[in-house]
Design a protein around this motif. Structure first.
Motif, PDB file in Angstrom:
ATOM      1  N   GLY A 106       0.833  -1.197   0.000  1.00  0.00           N
ATOM      2  CA  GLY A 106       0.000   0.000   0.000  1.00  0.00           C
ATOM      3  C   GLY A 106       0.868   1.248   0.000  1.00  0.00           C
ATOM      4  O   GLY A 106       1.779   1.387  -0.816  1.00  0.00           O
ATOM      5  N   ALA A 107       0.609   2.141   0.955  1.00  0.00           N
ATOM      6  CA  ALA A 107       1.368   3.393   1.039  1.00  0.00           C
ATOM      7  C   ALA A 107       2.678   3.241   1.796  1.00  0.00           C
ATOM      8  O   ALA A 107       3.442   4.209   1.897  1.00  0.00           O
ATOM      9  N   VAL A 108       2.948   2.056   2.335  1.00  0.00           N
ATOM     10  CA  VAL A 108       4.147   1.834   3.135  1.00  0.00           C
ATOM     11  C   VAL A 108       5.277   1.295   2.265  1.00  0.00           C
ATOM     12  O   VAL A 108       5.102   0.310   1.538  1.00  0.00           O
ATOM     13  N   ARG A 109       6.425   1.962   2.340  1.00  0.00           N
ATOM     14  CA  ARG A 109       7.637   1.500   1.648  1.00  0.00           C
ATOM     15  C   ARG A 109       8.549   0.835   2.663  1.00  0.00           C
ATOM     16  O   ARG A 109       8.772   1.371   3.752  1.00  0.00           O
ATOM     17  N   LEU A 110       9.075  -0.314   2.283  1.00  0.00           N
ATOM     18  CA  LEU A 110       9.880  -1.135   3.188  1.00  0.00           C
ATOM     19  C   LEU A 110      11.279  -1.283   2.628  1.00  0.00           C
ATOM     20  O   LEU A 110      11.480  -1.755   1.499  1.00  0.00           O
ATOM     21  N   ALA A 111      12.266  -0.864   3.428  1.00  0.00           N
ATOM     22  CA  ALA A 111      13.661  -0.957   3.017  1.00  0.00           C
ATOM     23  C   ALA A 111      14.194  -2.351   3.323  1.00  0.00           C
ATOM     24  O   ALA A 111      13.934  -2.911   4.383  1.00  0.00           O
ATOM     25  N   PHE A 112      14.956  -2.903   2.377  1.00  0.00           N
ATOM     26  CA  PHE A 112      15.580  -4.199   2.596  1.00  0.00           C
ATOM     27  C   PHE A 112      16.876  -4.274   1.810  1.00  0.00           C
ATOM     28  O   PHE A 112      17.129  -3.495   0.894  1.00  0.00           O
ATOM     29  N   ASP A 113      17.720  -5.190   2.182  1.00  0.00           N
ATOM     30  CA  ASP A 113      18.924  -5.478   1.418  1.00  0.00           C
ATOM     31  C   ASP A 113      19.258  -6.960   1.556  1.00  0.00           C
ATOM     32  O   ASP A 113      18.651  -7.673   2.350  1.00  0.00           O
ATOM     33  N   GLN A 114      20.245  -7.414   0.763  1.00  0.00           N
ATOM     34  CA  GLN A 114      20.553  -8.840   0.691  1.00  0.00           C
ATOM     35  C   GLN A 114      22.044  -9.060   0.828  1.00  0.00           C
ATOM     36  O   GLN A 114      22.860  -8.319   0.284  1.00  0.00           O
ATOM     37  N   TRP A 115      22.407 -10.070   1.599  1.00  0.00           N
ATOM     38  CA  TRP A 115      23.798 -10.472   1.766  1.00  0.00           C
ATOM     39  C   TRP A 115      24.307 -11.011   0.439  1.00  0.00           C
ATOM     40  O   TRP A 115      23.632 -11.811  -0.220  1.00  0.00           O
ATOM     41  N   SER A 116      25.488 -10.581   0.019  1.00  0.00           N
ATOM     42  CA  SER A 116      25.953 -10.888  -1.337  1.00  0.00           C
ATOM     43  C   SER A 116      26.432 -12.323  -1.495  1.00  0.00           C
ATOM     44  O   SER A 116      26.392 -12.880  -2.594  1.00  0.00           O
ATOM     45  N   GLU A 117      26.866 -12.962  -0.403  1.00  0.00           N
ATOM     46  CA  GLU A 117      27.348 -14.333  -0.501  1.00  0.00           C
ATOM     47  C   GLU A 117      26.167 -15.293  -0.560  1.00  0.00           C
ATOM     48  O   GLU A 117      25.200 -15.142   0.161  1.00  0.00           O
ATOM     49  N   ARG A 118      26.252 -16.296  -1.391  1.00  0.00           N
ATOM     50  CA  ARG A 118      25.239 -17.331  -1.545  1.00  0.00           C
ATOM     51  C   ARG A 118      23.876 -16.754  -1.921  1.00  0.00           C
ATOM     52  O   ARG A 118      22.840 -17.215  -1.432  1.00  0.00           O
TER      53      ARG A 118
END
Length: 311
Positions: free
Chosen positions: A18-30
């Motif tokens: 909806g109107a909520v933006r969620l920040a995320f990131d990912q570990w580069s290994e595997r």
């Protein structure tokens, strides 16, 4: 709680519910491993997950991603509400800002943005309750569930109070430091000290170094914490969870009583309870390999379920 260092993380990405933006990131290994999504706790941003733990999880074959809950970190912060204290939020019969279902749906939105049709979930503290609710609301999206240092996801108000050490929560809510980098540094160290096991020597220098890498103002944002803790769950009881479940808890947790973990494990069919000695409301370095190994073992049990049991 242990703060993350700058490590092998990809760029910040965004999911939308909806109107909520969620920040995320990912570990580069595997990055091609089995999907594992980490959900963080009350007021804390995603960087509180230790890099060492994420590295250990990647070594066990997981593609690790972490996200900020709404009202935490870089994700959307909602407007102020009438409830301004996490303690008073526990006593309210309804949340003013959003529901616990909304927070469960946030995790699924992050999975969608990652392109994951399903994932293993690990939630710590508030994130553990959120992960339980995801397993109830979206069982087909959950391969396995690991809940750590969390109350039962269907407990609220006075029912949740029996699991919380109110003296510690009051100290947490009473932290008052200037809203400056120096104030956030002092607040972060105070939180680590407050939530650590009293049976291990407190390394203040290490705590200051960790917090300096992650100056998270969320540990002082009581209004945001109140909105998170006040989000009410209207769904099924946790006894309806069907996903393979691991329940982790520090034996010396100064915030959430170990009886909370025992309650979750006794009610979720087939779940496994692991109490971690000399561990508080945190994930200290001596536990990283143990935690990663336990989650790997849980994932392996899911592989042996009948076809179609885990999507």
């Amino acid at each position: 709680m242990s703060s993350s260092s700058v490590g092998q993380w990809g760029p910040v990405r965004w999911a939308e519910n909806g109107a909520v933006r969620l920040a995320f990131d990912q570990w580069s290994e595997r990055a091609d491993g089995e999907p594992l999504l980490l959900a963080t706790g009350l007021g804390a941003n995603r960087k509180w997950f230790p890099d060492g733990l994420c590295r250990a999880l990647a070594a066990q074959g997981f593609a690790v991603a972490r996200y900020d809950q709404r009202d935490g970190g870089d994700s959307t912060h909602l407007p102020p509400t009438t409830t301004r204290s996490p303690i008073s939020a526990l006593f309210k019969k309804r949340g003013d800002a959003y529901t616990a279902e909304d927070m469960a749906d946030d995790a699924v939105a992050v999975m969608d943005a990652l392109g994951w049709s399903s994932a293993h979930l690990m939630g710590v503290s508030l994130g553990g309750a959120v992960a339980q609710r995801v397993a109830l609301r979206h069982p087909g999206r959950v391969r396995t569930l690991t809940t750590m240092a969390a109350v039962p996801g269907d407990a609220a108000g006075l029912r949740a109070m029996r699991y919380v050490r109110l003296r510690t929560l009051a100290k947490f809510a009473g932290l008052k430091f200037p809203d400056t980098p120096e104030g956030n540094l002092a607040a972060g160290v105070a939180v680590i000290r407050l939530l650590a096991s009293p049976k291990r020597p407190f390394d203040e220098a290490a705590a200051r170094e960790a917090v300096a890498r992650n100056l998270d103002s969320g540990v002082q944002d009581q209004q945001a914490q109140s909105r998170q803790i006040g989000a009410q769950w209207h769904g099924r009881k946790i006894g309806a969870i069907t996903r393979p479940t691991l329940v982790l808890h520090g034996e010396d947790d100064p915030l959430i009583k170990p009886r909370a973990a025992k309650a979750v494990a006794s009610r979720v069919p087939g779940s496994r309870l692991v109490l971690l000695p000399e561990v508080g409301h945190e994930i200290p370095e001596p536990t990283w390999e143990r935690v990663a190994t336990e989650i790997r073992a849980l994932a392996d049990t899911a592989h042996h379920l009948p076809a179609g049991a885990v999507n």
